[in-house]
Write a protein that holds these residues in place. Structure first.
Motif, PDB file in Angstrom:
ATOM      1  N   GLY A 142      62.157  27.601 -13.341  1.00  0.00           N
ATOM      2  CA  GLY A 142      62.041  29.029 -13.059  1.00  0.00           C
ATOM      3  C   GLY A 142      60.672  29.603 -13.356  1.00  0.00           C
ATOM      4  N   ILE A 143      59.833  28.842 -14.067  1.00  0.00           N
ATOM      5  CA  ILE A 143      58.448  29.272 -14.291  1.00  0.00           C
ATOM      6  C   ILE A 143      57.555  28.405 -13.419  1.00  0.00           C
ATOM      7  CG2 ILE A 143      56.549  29.571 -15.908  1.00  0.00           C
ATOM      8  CD1 ILE A 143      58.516  30.111 -18.108  1.00  0.00           C
ATOM      9  N   TRP A 144      56.752  29.065 -12.630  1.00  0.00           N
ATOM     10  CA  TRP A 144      55.848  28.438 -11.674  1.00  0.00           C
ATOM     11  C   TRP A 144      54.417  28.798 -12.066  1.00  0.00           C
ATOM     12  CZ3 TRP A 144      58.330  26.556  -6.940  1.00  0.00           C
ATOM     13  CH2 TRP A 144      59.717  26.791  -6.910  1.00  0.00           C
ATOM     14  N   ALA A 145      53.441  28.133 -11.477  1.00  0.00           N
ATOM     15  CA  ALA A 145      52.041  28.468 -11.742  1.00  0.00           C
ATOM     16  C   ALA A 145      51.226  28.326 -10.469  1.00  0.00           C
ATOM     17  CB  ALA A 145      51.466  27.576 -12.840  1.00  0.00           C
ATOM     18  N   ALA A 146      50.212  29.194 -10.335  1.00  0.00           N
ATOM     19  CA  ALA A 146      49.363  29.189  -9.147  1.00  0.00           C
ATOM     20  C   ALA A 146      47.923  29.494  -9.539  1.00  0.00           C
ATOM     21  CB  ALA A 146      49.853  30.230  -8.142  1.00  0.00           C
ATOM     22  N   GLY A 147      47.007  28.951  -8.765  1.00  0.00           N
ATOM     23  CA  GLY A 147      45.593  29.254  -8.954  1.00  0.00           C
ATOM     24  C   GLY A 147      44.940  28.394 -10.013  1.00  0.00           C
ATOM     25  N   THR A 148      43.905  28.918 -10.612  1.00  0.00           N
ATOM     26  CA  THR A 148      43.098  28.155 -11.565  1.00  0.00           C
ATOM     27  C   THR A 148      43.921  27.630 -12.730  1.00  0.00           C
ATOM     28  OG1 THR A 148      41.158  29.443 -10.936  1.00  0.00           O
ATOM     29  CG2 THR A 148      41.024  28.234 -13.002  1.00  0.00           C
ATOM     30  N   VAL A 149      44.851  28.423 -13.255  1.00  0.00           N
ATOM     31  CA  VAL A 149      45.672  27.966 -14.379  1.00  0.00           C
ATOM     32  C   VAL A 149      46.524  26.755 -13.982  1.00  0.00           C
ATOM     33  CG1 VAL A 149      47.733  29.416 -14.036  1.00  0.00           C
ATOM     34  CG2 VAL A 149      47.011  28.818 -16.354  1.00  0.00           C
ATOM     35  N   ALA A 150      46.753  26.593 -12.678  1.00  0.00           N
ATOM     36  CA  ALA A 150      47.543  25.476 -12.171  1.00  0.00           C
ATOM     37  C   ALA A 150      46.661  24.295 -11.759  1.00  0.00           C
ATOM     38  CB  ALA A 150      48.382  25.943 -10.983  1.00  0.00           C
ATOM     39  N   GLY A 151      45.383  24.366 -12.108  1.00  0.00           N
ATOM     40  CA  GLY A 151      44.485  23.254 -11.816  1.00  0.00           C
ATOM     41  C   GLY A 151      43.794  23.331 -10.470  1.00  0.00           C
ATOM     42  N   VAL A 152      43.930  24.466  -9.798  1.00  0.00           N
ATOM     43  CA  VAL A 152      43.298  24.663  -8.497  1.00  0.00           C
ATOM     44  C   VAL A 152      41.892  25.213  -8.718  1.00  0.00           C
ATOM     45  CG1 VAL A 152      43.482  25.965  -6.335  1.00  0.00           C
ATOM     46  CG2 VAL A 152      45.519  25.020  -7.385  1.00  0.00           C
ATOM     47  N   SER A 153      41.011  24.959  -7.795  1.00  0.00           N
ATOM     48  CA  SER A 153      39.627  25.414  -7.860  1.00  0.00           C
ATOM     49  C   SER A 153      39.507  26.888  -8.251  1.00  0.00           C
ATOM     50  CB  SER A 153      38.968  25.212  -6.489  1.00  0.00           C
ATOM     51  OG  SER A 153      37.708  25.822  -6.437  1.00  0.00           O
ATOM     52  N   VAL A 154      38.395  27.249  -8.850  1.00  0.00           N
ATOM     53  CA  VAL A 154      38.160  28.646  -9.228  1.00  0.00           C
ATOM     54  C   VAL A 154      37.757  29.519  -8.040  1.00  0.00           C
ATOM     55  CG1 VAL A 154      37.527  28.073 -11.604  1.00  0.00           C
ATOM     56  CG2 VAL A 154      35.745  28.259  -9.863  1.00  0.00           C
TER      57      VAL A 154
END
Length: 187
Positions: A142-154
């Motif tokens: 139920g907890i998801w992550a997106a973007g830089t905190v999820a290891g994606v480029s800045v």
């Protein structure tokens, strides 16, 4: 209770909120106004000639708000699993949501407080990121992550796309079938 609460209103968070709200999900965005995009000048964002980071963030929040996302400026201090979803504690109170998307950029202190698994980051100056699967799911259902905190480029365009991708995955899980948001030209 909100269907989806998004923590962070930078490019990943606002993009996730835009897709969630446009899909008719009751959407909350909690933002501490600490986005690294607030310090950016952007000339490499597709469809935008040039824009300041603060202006990009404001446009993103307005787009999400246009479709009904509620945006609250407050700092999230904890997320607690409940029988029906999550209680999100902020400095000024609390909110409830069935799903949470973390889009906190380089900030991982909340994720560590909640007990989310982390791993070393690969971007310059991003030491630690969340350990997620390809859909954006963390180790807490139920907890998801997106973007830089999820290891994606800045880069803002990449984090915005990741926010959209994760929101579509959450919406699809809620709906029980793959969700697609594709508008066509108006006559």
């Amino acid at each position: 209770m909100y269907d989806i609460a998004i923590i962070g209103a930078g490019p990943a968070g606002a993009s996730a909120a835009l897709f969630a709200a446009k899909a008719g999900k009751k959407t909350l965005v909690l933002d501490s106004d600490k986005s690294m995009t607030k310090r950016a000048w952007i000339e490499n964002h597709y469809g935008v000639t040039e824009i300041s980071g603060p202006d990009l963030i404001e446009v993103g929040k307005k787009q999400a708000g246009k479709f009904g996302a509620e945006i609250v400026e407050d700092k999230v201090t904890n997320i607690v699993k409940t029988d029906t979803g999550f209680q999100i504690e902020v400095e000024q109170g609390s909110f409830e949501a069935q799903h949470v998307i973390l889009a906190t950029g380089a900030l991982i202190d909340l994720a560590e407080t909640v007990g989310l698994k982390t791993k070393p980051g690969t971007e310059p100056r991003i030491k630690t990121v969340l350990d997620i699967d390809s859909a954006g799911k963390t180790n807490i259902d139920g907890i998801w992550a997106a973007g830089t905190v999820a290891g994606v480029s800045v880069h803002s365009i990449i984090t915005a796309g990741d926010g959209a991708k994760v929101a579509i995955n959450v919406i699809s899980e809620i709906n029980g079938e793959r969700y697609v948001d594709h508008d066509v030209l108006k006559a």
